[in-house]
Design an enzyme around this catalytic site. Structure first.
Site, mmCIF file in Angstrom:
data_model
loop_
_atom_site.group_PDB
_atom_site.id
_atom_site.type_symbol
_atom_site.label_atom_id
_atom_site.label_comp_id
_atom_site.label_asym_id
_atom_site.label_seq_id
_atom_site.Cartn_x
_atom_site.Cartn_y
_atom_site.Cartn_z
ATOM 1 N N HIS A 81 -2.815 -1.481 -4.562
ATOM 2 C CA HIS A 81 -4.279 -1.583 -4.605
ATOM 3 C C HIS A 81 -4.906 -0.201 -4.512
ATOM 4 C CE1 HIS A 81 -4.620 -0.644 -0.334
ATOM 5 N NE2 HIS A 81 -3.681 -1.545 -0.096
ATOM 6 N N SER A 118 0.825 -1.209 0.000
ATOM 7 C CA SER A 118 0.000 0.000 0.000
ATOM 8 C C SER A 118 0.863 1.264 0.000
ATOM 9 C CB SER A 118 -0.945 -0.046 1.214
ATOM 10 O OG SER A 118 -1.948 0.928 1.113
#
Length: 244
Positions: free
Chosen positions: A154, A131
């Site tokens: 993501h 992330s």
């Protein structure tokens, strides 16, 4: 005779003071390592003064995480990075990463600080850098990942209540644009490719995104080289010496 005794006493006192000072410095370093995951590497054969910064667990933002959570507090890291930049004795920075991600603004703030340092910087992904850990990994001048290390890309997620209005989605897109722009600027991966990896529907059965392991991150252009602590430190020493 009296002078010899006096000199001996002064020498003993001086040695005692040096021992106390050395002990105080060791205790300070141990405390810094324990509380902030930082220390100075200065006993190497190259005689370089390298600062070690570890980004472990979740990157904590304005809200405190629970006491049981491993966290890297950005309000601790930012002042330290400013101190490193201002310290003429620090010659290089080694960043160790094993993070699940965390606060976007806090992570990007740390990444921008690392990227703007004037000294050579090297990052090493251990375990994972997911992330917001992706910008943190690519912020350095040169990056490494261990063979089993992972990186997850993501879409931005938010906790709490999310209002289903067009402005909300525009805000999400703005945050994602900030992340993708930073990563594409500091890596060999294009903005378009990062967007594709971010919205991949084939890998994660219940979510969007892509997980890359070791050599895959190098092939994707995110990380420069697969390697461990030996390679990372060797590269940093060469960068400090001006050797490519």
């Amino acid at each position: 005779m009296e002078n010899q005794e006096k000199n001996r006493q002064e020498s003993t006192e001086s040695a005692g003071e040096k021992e106390v000072t050395k002990k105080e410095l060791e205790e300070k370093e141990n405390k810094t390592l324990e509380e902030y995951g930082q220390m100075t590497l200065d006993h190497n054969k190259s005689r370089h003064n390298i600062h070690l910064l570890s980004i472990i667990g979740e990157v904590e933002g304005h809200e405190n995480l629970s006491g049981s959570s491993k966290a890297t507090k950005y309000d601790h890291v930012l002042p330290k990075l400013a101190e490193i930049e201002d310290d003429k004795e620090v010659e290089g920075l080694l960043v160790l990463l094993n993070t699940s991600g965390g606060d976007v603004d806090a992570g990007l703030a740390i990444a921008e600080m690392i990227a703007s340092l004037s000294i050579p910087t090297v990052s090493l992904v251990l375990g994972g850098s997911h992330s917001i850990g992706v910008p943190l990994a690519v912020a350095s001048d040169y990056s490494f990942i261990v063979p089993t290390g992972t990186m997850m890309i993501h879409p931005v997620r938010m906790s709490g209540m999310v209002i289903g209005a067009s402005q909300t989605y525009e805000y999400f897109e703005m945050i994602q644009d900030r992340i993708l722009s930073f990563v594409s600027l500091h890596s060999r991966t294009s903005y378009e490719e990062l967007m594709r990896l971010m919205h991949n529907t084939e890998m994660l059965t219940r979510d969007l995104g892509t997980v890359l392991v070791g050599e895959e991150t190098v092939k994707a252009g995110l990380i420069d080289q697969v390697g461990g602590i030996r390679e990372a430190l060797e590269k940093l020493h060469h960068m400090i010496d001006g050797v490519c």
